[in-house]
Write a protein that holds these residues in place. Structure first.
Motif, PDB file in Angstrom:
ATOM      1  N   UNK A  86       0.814  -1.220   0.000  1.00 21.29           N
ATOM      2  CA  UNK A  86       0.000   0.000   0.000  1.00 21.29           C
ATOM      3  C   UNK A  86       0.848   1.271   0.000  1.00 21.29           C
ATOM      4  N   UNK A  87       2.153   1.124  -0.085  1.00 19.27           N
ATOM      5  CA  UNK A  87       3.033   2.298  -0.113  1.00 19.27           C
ATOM      6  C   UNK A  87       2.791   3.113  -1.382  1.00 19.27           C
ATOM      7  N   UNK A  88       3.064   4.400  -1.293  1.00 16.53           N
ATOM      8  CA  UNK A  88       2.948   5.305  -2.431  1.00 16.53           C
ATOM      9  C   UNK A  88       4.307   5.394  -3.117  1.00 16.53           C
ATOM     10  N   UNK A  89       4.301   5.202  -4.418  1.00 18.13           N
ATOM     11  CA  UNK A  89       5.546   5.304  -5.179  1.00 18.13           C
ATOM     12  C   UNK A  89       5.498   6.549  -6.057  1.00 18.13           C
ATOM     13  N   UNK A  90       6.629   7.196  -6.181  1.00 16.44           N
ATOM     14  CA  UNK A  90       6.772   8.368  -7.049  1.00 16.44           C
ATOM     15  C   UNK A  90       8.035   8.213  -7.872  1.00 16.44           C
ATOM     16  N   UNK A  91       7.945   8.622  -9.126  1.00  9.45           N
ATOM     17  CA  UNK A  91       9.071   8.557 -10.054  1.00  9.45           C
ATOM     18  C   UNK A  91       9.527   9.971 -10.377  1.00  9.45           C
ATOM     19  N   UNK A  92      10.810  10.228 -10.211  1.00  7.41           N
ATOM     20  CA  UNK A  92      11.383  11.550 -10.431  1.00  7.41           C
ATOM     21  C   UNK A  92      12.342  11.464 -11.611  1.00  7.41           C
ATOM     22  N   UNK A  93      11.874  11.850 -12.793  1.00 10.60           N
ATOM     23  CA  UNK A  93      12.688  11.848 -14.008  1.00 10.60           C
ATOM     24  C   UNK A  93      13.370  13.211 -14.119  1.00 10.60           C
ATOM     25  N   UNK A  94      14.683  13.222 -14.180  1.00 17.15           N
ATOM     26  CA  UNK A  94      15.445  14.471 -14.265  1.00 17.15           C
ATOM     27  C   UNK A  94      16.499  14.366 -15.364  1.00 17.15           C
ATOM     28  N   UNK A  95      17.088  15.507 -15.670  1.00 21.61           N
ATOM     29  CA  UNK A  95      18.196  15.564 -16.636  1.00 21.61           C
ATOM     30  C   UNK A  95      17.865  14.840 -17.938  1.00 21.61           C
TER      31      UNK A  95
END
Length: 168
Positions: A86-95
């Protein structure tokens, strides 16, 4: 300055401005693509996420597994994301680096972090990685024809074996 040289410089400036404008438009379109795509995965809307790939897509983790179609991707994403519970996942696309290819596709390479926030608010991170996509233009807009993810770990096989052991 000769008239020919002046014409050549003006043509070069105009071409450069046009190229810069086209690159800015493509960069904006690509940013919008990821801003649409990744929240679908984070919301666990797997069917919609998979639709952002071509029917014959290729998706894989370097040193681990490779999938070769939308149905295979759907099954793989469901199986992989379940380990987050049930954890929340986030994706951080940079550069993000965009490289238009001679065949009309666009190679996009980005560094990525994935944060995982559990139900207590504790945050952990997956190993940083490099994501390389091949995007194609379709009647529905941009779609990913291939995605290769390379985690920044010295031995990807050992890393994935440890993950599998933790979540079996």
């Amino acid at each position: 300055m000769s008239p020919t040289l002046q014409h050549s410089e003006k043509h070069s400036e105009k071409h450069s401005e046009q190229h810069t404008g086209q690159h800015a438009d493509l960069s904006s379109e690509i940013a919008a693509f990821y801003a649409h795509q990744m929240p679908l995965l984070e919301a666990r809307d797997f069917e919609a996420f998979v639709q952002t790939f071509t029917e014959d897509c290729s998706f894989g983790y370097e040193g681990a597994w490779q999938l070769g179609s939308r149905p295979a991707l759907l099954e793989g994403v469901r199986a992989n994301i379940s380990r987050y519970g049930t954890s929340t996942i986030r994706h951080w696309f940079e550069n993000r680096r965009t490289e238009p290819q001679p065949d009309g596709t666009t190679r996009v390479t980005a560094t990525c972090l994935v944060s995982v926030t559990d139900e207590n608010g504790d945050v952990t991170f997956e190993p940083s990685c490099v994501v390389t996509d091949e995007l194609v233009r379709t009647g529905e807009g941009l779609r990913a024809r291939s995605r290769v993810i390379r985690h920044d770990v010295p031995d990807p096989g050992r890393y994935y074996a440890r993950l599998a052991a933790q979540h079996d």
